[in-house]
Design a protein around this motif. Structure first.
Motif, PDB file in Angstrom:
ATOM      1  N   LEU A  67      86.941   5.597  89.160  1.00  0.00           N
ATOM      2  CA  LEU A  67      86.535   4.958  87.838  1.00  0.00           C
ATOM      3  C   LEU A  67      84.668   5.369  88.386  1.00  0.00           C
ATOM      4  CD1 LEU A  67      87.066   3.006  85.651  1.00  0.00           C
ATOM      5  CD2 LEU A  67      86.267   1.725  87.509  1.00  0.00           C
ATOM      6  N   ILE A  68      84.278   5.979  86.951  1.00  0.00           N
ATOM      7  CA  ILE A  68      82.837   6.457  86.693  1.00  0.00           C
ATOM      8  C   ILE A  68      82.340   5.361  85.659  1.00  0.00           C
ATOM      9  CG2 ILE A  68      82.732   8.154  88.290  1.00  0.00           C
ATOM     10  CD1 ILE A  68      82.849   9.826  86.000  1.00  0.00           C
ATOM     11  N   GLY A  69      81.170   4.600  85.880  1.00  0.00           N
ATOM     12  CA  GLY A  69      80.747   3.977  84.702  1.00  0.00           C
ATOM     13  C   GLY A  69      79.545   3.356  84.363  1.00  0.00           C
ATOM     14  N   SER A  70      79.626   1.623  84.013  1.00  0.00           N
ATOM     15  CA  SER A  70      78.485   1.723  83.251  1.00  0.00           C
ATOM     16  C   SER A  70      78.536   0.079  84.479  1.00  0.00           C
ATOM     17  CB  SER A  70      77.693   1.282  82.006  1.00  0.00           C
ATOM     18  OG  SER A  70      78.792   0.409  81.672  1.00  0.00           O
ATOM     19  N   SER A  71      79.745  -0.162  84.836  1.00  0.00           N
ATOM     20  CA  SER A  71      80.541  -1.688  85.118  1.00  0.00           C
ATOM     21  C   SER A  71      79.891  -2.534  86.410  1.00  0.00           C
ATOM     22  CB  SER A  71      81.780  -1.849  85.049  1.00  0.00           C
ATOM     23  OG  SER A  71      82.055  -1.554  83.296  1.00  0.00           O
ATOM     24  N   ASN A  72      79.512  -2.994  86.894  1.00  0.00           N
ATOM     25  CA  ASN A  72      78.639  -3.809  88.362  1.00  0.00           C
ATOM     26  C   ASN A  72      80.126  -4.450  88.412  1.00  0.00           C
ATOM     27  OD1 ASN A  72      76.744  -2.974  87.765  1.00  0.00           O
ATOM     28  ND2 ASN A  72      75.815  -4.185  86.134  1.00  0.00           N
ATOM     29  N   TRP A  73      80.647  -4.825  89.522  1.00  0.00           N
ATOM     30  CA  TRP A  73      80.696  -5.276  90.268  1.00  0.00           C
ATOM     31  C   TRP A  73      80.982  -6.997  90.492  1.00  0.00           C
ATOM     32  CZ3 TRP A  73      86.380  -4.425  92.895  1.00  0.00           C
ATOM     33  CH2 TRP A  73      87.138  -2.622  92.796  1.00  0.00           C
ATOM     34  N   ASP A  74      80.732  -7.079  88.826  1.00  0.00           N
ATOM     35  CA  ASP A  74      80.235  -9.018  89.162  1.00  0.00           C
ATOM     36  C   ASP A  74      80.900  -9.351  87.726  1.00  0.00           C
ATOM     37  OD1 ASP A  74      78.662  -7.851  86.808  1.00  0.00           O
ATOM     38  OD2 ASP A  74      76.745  -7.808  88.330  1.00  0.00           O
ATOM     39  N   ALA A  75      80.501 -10.753  87.151  1.00  0.00           N
ATOM     40  CA  ALA A  75      81.521 -11.405  86.395  1.00  0.00           C
ATOM     41  C   ALA A  75      80.740 -10.929  85.064  1.00  0.00           C
ATOM     42  CB  ALA A  75      81.579 -12.916  86.170  1.00  0.00           C
ATOM     43  N   ARG A  76      79.444 -10.784  84.747  1.00  0.00           N
ATOM     44  CA  ARG A  76      78.876 -10.379  83.979  1.00  0.00           C
ATOM     45  C   ARG A  76      79.002  -9.270  83.570  1.00  0.00           C
ATOM     46  NH1 ARG A  76      74.132 -13.123  81.633  1.00  0.00           N
ATOM     47  NH2 ARG A  76      73.343 -11.719  80.340  1.00  0.00           N
ATOM     48  N   SER A  77      78.862  -7.870  83.908  1.00  0.00           N
ATOM     49  CA  SER A  77      80.020  -7.092  83.532  1.00  0.00           C
ATOM     50  C   SER A  77      81.555  -6.421  83.304  1.00  0.00           C
ATOM     51  CB  SER A  77      79.709  -5.735  84.510  1.00  0.00           C
ATOM     52  OG  SER A  77      78.856  -5.246  84.531  1.00  0.00           O
ATOM     53  N   PHE A  78      82.232  -7.844  84.146  1.00  0.00           N
ATOM     54  CA  PHE A  78      83.894  -7.712  83.110  1.00  0.00           C
ATOM     55  C   PHE A  78      83.864  -9.250  82.804  1.00  0.00           C
ATOM     56  CE2 PHE A  78      84.595  -7.221  88.283  1.00  0.00           C
ATOM     57  CZ  PHE A  78      83.919  -6.287  88.101  1.00  0.00           C
ATOM     58  N   ALA A  87      73.533 -18.955  99.509  1.00  0.00           N
ATOM     59  CA  ALA A  87      74.012 -19.609  98.787  1.00  0.00           C
ATOM     60  C   ALA A  87      73.484 -20.068  97.722  1.00  0.00           C
ATOM     61  CB  ALA A  87      74.894 -20.637  99.840  1.00  0.00           C
ATOM     62  N   ALA A  88      73.038 -20.837  97.285  1.00  0.00           N
ATOM     63  CA  ALA A  88      72.052 -21.282  96.496  1.00  0.00           C
ATOM     64  C   ALA A  88      72.279 -20.432  95.568  1.00  0.00           C
ATOM     65  CB  ALA A  88      70.698 -22.271  96.349  1.00  0.00           C
ATOM     66  N   ALA A  89      71.599 -19.470  95.615  1.00  0.00           N
ATOM     67  CA  ALA A  89      71.380 -17.900  94.097  1.00  0.00           C
ATOM     68  C   ALA A  89      73.164 -17.813  93.825  1.00  0.00           C
ATOM     69  CB  ALA A  89      70.735 -17.000  95.266  1.00  0.00           C
ATOM     70  N   ARG A  90      73.693 -17.227  95.205  1.00  0.00           N
ATOM     71  CA  ARG A  90      75.225 -17.523  94.543  1.00  0.00           C
ATOM     72  C   ARG A  90      76.019 -18.109  93.633  1.00  0.00           C
ATOM     73  NH1 ARG A  90      80.238 -18.990  95.711  1.00  0.00           N
ATOM     74  NH2 ARG A  90      81.551 -17.240  96.029  1.00  0.00           N
ATOM     75  N   LEU A  91      75.757 -19.627  93.839  1.00  0.00           N
ATOM     76  CA  LEU A  91      75.955 -20.697  92.061  1.00  0.00           C
ATOM     77  C   LEU A  91      75.691 -20.038  91.152  1.00  0.00           C
ATOM     78  CD1 LEU A  91      74.660 -23.863  94.178  1.00  0.00           C
ATOM     79  CD2 LEU A  91      77.289 -22.626  93.541  1.00  0.00           C
ATOM     80  N   MET A  92      74.745 -19.091  91.057  1.00  0.00           N
ATOM     81  CA  MET A  92      74.836 -18.902  89.558  1.00  0.00           C
ATOM     82  C   MET A  92      75.714 -17.842  89.465  1.00  0.00           C
ATOM     83  SD  MET A  92      70.486 -19.384  89.539  1.00  0.00           S
ATOM     84  CE  MET A  92      69.810 -17.965  90.753  1.00  0.00           C
ATOM     85  N   MET A  93      76.538 -17.187  90.361  1.00  0.00           N
ATOM     86  CA  MET A  93      77.309 -15.556  89.973  1.00  0.00           C
ATOM     87  C   MET A  93      77.705 -15.473  88.427  1.00  0.00           C
ATOM     88  SD  MET A  93      80.450 -15.500  92.665  1.00  0.00           S
ATOM     89  CE  MET A  93      81.325 -14.595  92.040  1.00  0.00           C
ATOM     90  N   PRO A  94      78.122 -16.422  87.844  1.00  0.00           N
ATOM     91  CA  PRO A  94      79.231 -16.222  86.239  1.00  0.00           C
ATOM     92  C   PRO A  94      77.278 -15.989  85.567  1.00  0.00           C
ATOM     93  CG  PRO A  94      79.545 -18.491  87.282  1.00  0.00           C
ATOM     94  CD  PRO A  94      78.500 -17.688  87.808  1.00  0.00           C
ATOM     95  N   TYR A  95      76.707 -16.630  86.023  1.00  0.00           N
ATOM     96  CA  TYR A  95      75.237 -15.585  84.780  1.00  0.00           C
ATOM     97  C   TYR A  95      74.181 -14.796  84.926  1.00  0.00           C
ATOM     98  CZ  TYR A  95      76.771 -20.941  83.965  1.00  0.00           C
ATOM     99  OH  TYR A  95      77.142 -21.489  83.581  1.00  0.00           O
ATOM    100  N   LEU A  96      74.263 -14.079  86.908  1.00  0.00           N
ATOM    101  CA  LEU A  96      73.912 -13.514  87.215  1.00  0.00           C
ATOM    102  C   LEU A  96      74.243 -11.876  86.338  1.00  0.00           C
ATOM    103  CD1 LEU A  96      73.203 -14.327  90.896  1.00  0.00           C
ATOM    104  CD2 LEU A  96      71.773 -14.217  89.363  1.00  0.00           C
TER     105      LEU A  96
END
Length: 168
Positions: A98-109, A159-168
């Motif tokens: 798979l090649i493309g523009s998606s990162n492995w994070d919720a924002r891309s998915f 860990a605090a930064a990770r809490l923002m996972m849905p928005y990063l």
């Protein structure tokens, strides 16, 4: 469920030998973490290559905080030195990539408009694996256990930064 996340989950589920992921941002959700864990339990080699420093400081902290959830997964994590590399690649068993523009994070998915190309074929996958091998030749391992041994204030920040996972 989101299409790309489903494709990656299915690919991880079908992996038999090796999964290689190159991404600037690695914050997979629990479904993909579970698929990665299952692959490792089946004896699949899992390699994840990320930049040592991305262009988003908070994302770096969140990724470091997130890696603690991989402490009990037999996976290999690597970081590449600067300059920042925005490449996104994934190969499985030297046959699928798979090649493309998606990162492995919720924002891309789930939020961003991304374009990815799924390719099947030994010759093309071998070329992508060669690109990944080149990155690995310059990379250093990053161990989740070493991150868990960092000072408490760093682990709390991450860990605090990770809490923002849905928005990063």
């Amino acid at each position: 469920i989101y299409k790309l996340e489903s494709i990656l989950g299915a690919a991880l589920t079908l992996a038999q030998k090796r999964v290689r992921i190159v991404t600037p941002y690695f914050l997979p959700d629990t479904r993909l973490q579970f698929a990665m864990h299952q692959a490792c339990l089946r004896g699949v080699e899992l390699q994840v290559i990320m930049p040592a420093m991305s262009d988003q400081l908070v994302m770096d902290w969140a990724m470091r905080g997130h890696l603690r959830f991989f402490r009990h997964i037999k996976a290999d994590f690597f970081v590449t030195p600067p300059p920042f590399d925005h490449t996104k690649l994934c190969t499985i068993d030297g046959k699928w990539c798979l090649i493309g523009s998606s990162n492995w994070d919720a924002r891309s998915f789930r939020l961003n408009f991304e374009f990815d190309l799924e390719c099947i074929g030994d010759a093309f996958a071998a070329r992508i694996d060669a690109v990944i091998d080149d990155r690995l030749s310059r990379a250093k391992p990053i161990l989740p256990d070493a991150l868990a041994a960092e000072p408490v204030w760093l682990r709390l920040r991450n860990a605090a930064a990770r809490l923002m996972m849905p928005y990063l």
